[in-house]
Enzyme design. Structure first.
Site, mmCIF file in Angstrom:
data_model
loop_
_atom_site.group_PDB
_atom_site.id
_atom_site.type_symbol
_atom_site.label_atom_id
_atom_site.label_comp_id
_atom_site.label_asym_id
_atom_site.label_seq_id
_atom_site.Cartn_x
_atom_site.Cartn_y
_atom_site.Cartn_z
ATOM 1 N N LYS A 14 0.830 -1.217 0.000
ATOM 2 C CA LYS A 14 0.000 0.000 0.000
ATOM 3 C C LYS A 14 0.863 1.264 0.000
ATOM 4 O O LYS A 14 0.616 2.185 -0.770
ATOM 5 C CB LYS A 14 -0.916 0.031 1.245
ATOM 6 C CG LYS A 14 -1.873 -1.148 1.332
ATOM 7 C CD LYS A 14 -2.860 -0.973 2.485
ATOM 8 C CE LYS A 14 -2.223 -1.013 3.861
ATOM 9 N NZ LYS A 14 -1.703 -2.338 4.258
ATOM 10 N N ARG A 89 -9.296 0.685 9.527
ATOM 11 C CA ARG A 89 -8.911 -0.681 9.873
ATOM 12 C C ARG A 89 -10.016 -1.407 10.637
ATOM 13 O O ARG A 89 -9.829 -2.538 11.053
ATOM 14 C CB ARG A 89 -7.623 -0.670 10.703
ATOM 15 C CG ARG A 89 -6.353 -0.850 9.845
ATOM 16 C CD ARG A 89 -5.157 -0.724 10.748
ATOM 17 N NE ARG A 89 -3.989 -1.443 10.345
ATOM 18 C CZ ARG A 89 -2.953 -0.908 9.721
ATOM 19 N NH1 ARG A 89 -2.982 0.348 9.333
ATOM 20 N NH2 ARG A 89 -1.881 -1.624 9.471
ATOM 21 N N ARG A 128 11.570 -6.249 4.508
ATOM 22 C CA ARG A 128 11.494 -4.795 4.749
ATOM 23 C C ARG A 128 12.131 -4.454 6.101
ATOM 24 O O ARG A 128 12.766 -3.423 6.257
ATOM 25 C CB ARG A 128 10.023 -4.360 4.713
ATOM 26 C CG ARG A 128 9.802 -2.882 4.959
ATOM 27 C CD ARG A 128 8.357 -2.484 4.742
ATOM 28 N NE ARG A 128 7.480 -2.894 5.819
ATOM 29 C CZ ARG A 128 6.145 -2.776 5.807
ATOM 30 N NH1 ARG A 128 5.548 -2.261 4.754
ATOM 31 N NH2 ARG A 128 5.415 -3.148 6.826
ATOM 32 N N ARG A 134 11.771 -0.710 11.727
ATOM 33 C CA ARG A 134 10.520 -0.904 12.469
ATOM 34 C C ARG A 134 10.587 -2.199 13.260
ATOM 35 O O ARG A 134 10.756 -3.272 12.674
ATOM 36 C CB ARG A 134 9.332 -0.961 11.495
ATOM 37 C CG ARG A 134 8.984 0.366 10.892
ATOM 38 C CD ARG A 134 7.878 0.235 9.852
ATOM 39 N NE ARG A 134 6.682 -0.429 10.336
ATOM 40 C CZ ARG A 134 5.560 -0.538 9.632
ATOM 41 N NH1 ARG A 134 5.492 0.006 8.426
ATOM 42 N NH2 ARG A 134 4.507 -1.168 10.132
ATOM 43 N N ARG A 146 -0.334 -9.311 13.273
ATOM 44 C CA ARG A 146 -0.875 -8.232 12.430
ATOM 45 C C ARG A 146 -1.765 -8.812 11.330
ATOM 46 O O ARG A 146 -2.802 -8.233 10.996
ATOM 47 C CB ARG A 146 0.277 -7.406 11.827
ATOM 48 C CG ARG A 146 0.988 -6.545 12.878
ATOM 49 C CD ARG A 146 2.355 -6.063 12.413
ATOM 50 N NE ARG A 146 2.303 -5.141 11.298
ATOM 51 C CZ ARG A 146 3.370 -4.785 10.578
ATOM 52 N NH1 ARG A 146 4.559 -5.272 10.859
ATOM 53 N NH2 ARG A 146 3.233 -3.929 9.592
HETATM 54 P P1 AMP Z 1 1.072 0.382 9.048
HETATM 55 O O1 AMP Z 1 2.226 1.281 8.805
HETATM 56 O O2 AMP Z 1 -0.165 0.805 8.307
HETATM 57 O O3 AMP Z 1 1.400 -1.068 8.818
HETATM 58 O O4 AMP Z 1 0.699 0.521 10.600
HETATM 59 C C1 AMP Z 1 1.605 0.119 11.603
HETATM 60 C C2 AMP Z 1 0.868 -0.085 12.894
HETATM 61 O O5 AMP Z 1 0.252 1.150 13.299
HETATM 62 C C3 AMP Z 1 -0.281 -1.080 12.853
HETATM 63 O O6 AMP Z 1 0.156 -2.420 13.038
HETATM 64 C C4 AMP Z 1 -1.161 -0.599 13.990
HETATM 65 O O7 AMP Z 1 -0.634 -0.989 15.241
HETATM 66 C C5 AMP Z 1 -1.012 0.923 13.895
HETATM 67 N N1 AMP Z 1 -2.046 1.514 13.018
HETATM 68 C C6 AMP Z 1 -1.882 2.101 11.805
HETATM 69 N N2 AMP Z 1 -3.030 2.527 11.297
HETATM 70 C C7 AMP Z 1 -3.988 2.200 12.200
HETATM 71 C C8 AMP Z 1 -5.397 2.346 12.254
HETATM 72 N N3 AMP Z 1 -6.082 2.907 11.241
HETATM 73 N N4 AMP Z 1 -6.036 1.893 13.366
HETATM 74 C C9 AMP Z 1 -5.378 1.332 14.390
HETATM 75 N N5 AMP Z 1 -4.047 1.135 14.390
HETATM 76 C C10 AMP Z 1 -3.358 1.554 13.317
#
Ligand code: AMP
Length: 190
Positions: A14, A89, A128, A134, A146
């Site tokens: 994404k 989400r 990654r 991260r 996740r």
């Molecule tokens: P991402 O970079 O989108 O993979 O997000 C990394 C982490 O941030 C996720 O595993 C969640 O813990 C948190 N996170 C990101 N976006 C959301 C969201 N919309 N709602 C809740 N947690 C989020």
């Protein structure tokens, strides 16, 4: 306006695709994951709160996430549209998004889900993790959690938009350019 939800499991590409799409369609990229990482980097109260959940691969609670998202949208009203990456989400987040867009006189144009199977996701995220810095990308148990959270809480968002003919699937396996072309073909029909 084009308001696109770029959807799919963690590691489905994404972020990579959003970066290319914002250039082509001149949209604002809003990644809640990036917003959280910015807050964590600055050690803000919001960042500290988010870290408790992100480090376990769980969702940050809605009362934190939705407010942050709404603030970002209303701070940038004069754009051609938004790409939402990593948001919504869960269904409550989707309803909050619909509400704020309706208040701005617009709506979600469509949700596009990148299809990638679990084992490919684990492989991609571990890869990654070698460079992303991260911690949630470096531990296979967190990555698998996740994926489970995605299936349980996030995937229903697809079914939330489907009855309005706004949810689409795109094959997320292939080169970055191939996947980009598939996404553009879909977006051009919005
Ligand atoms: P991402 O970079 O989108 O993979 O997000 C990394 C982490 O941030 C996720 O595993 C969640 O813990 C948190 N996170 C990101 N976006 C959301 C969201 N919309 N709602 C809740 N947690 C989020």
């Amino acid at each position: 306006m084009i308001n696109l939800i770029l959807f799919g499991p963690p590691g489905s590409g994404k972020g990579t695709q959003a970066t290319k799409l914002v250039e082509k369609y001149e949209l604002l990229h809003i990644s809640t994951g990036d917003l959280f990482r910015y807050e964590m980097g600055n050690d803000t109260p919001l960042g500290k709160k988010a870290k408790e959940y992100i480090s376990k691969g769980e969702l940050v609670p809605d009362e934190v996430t939705i407010g942050m998202l709404v603030n970002k949208v209303i701070a940038n009203p004069d754009v051609k549209g938004y790409i939402f990456d990593g948001y919504p989400r869960n269904i409550d987040q989707a309803e909050a998004l619909d509400k704020i867009l309706a208040e701005m006189g617009t709506e979600v144009s469509g949700l596009i889900s990148l299809q990638v199977d679990d084992e490919e996701i684990v492989k991609r995220i571990l890869n990654r993790g070698k460079t992303s810095g991260r911690s949630d990308d470096n531990d296979e148990n967190i990555i698998r959690n996740r994926i489970e959270v995605y299936k349980g809480e996030t995937r229903p968002v697809f079914d939330f938009y489907a009855p309005r003919d706004k949810a689409f699937e795109v094959d997320g396996i292939g080169s970055i350019e191939e996947i980009f072309d598939r996404l553009c073909a879909r977006i051009d029909q919005f």
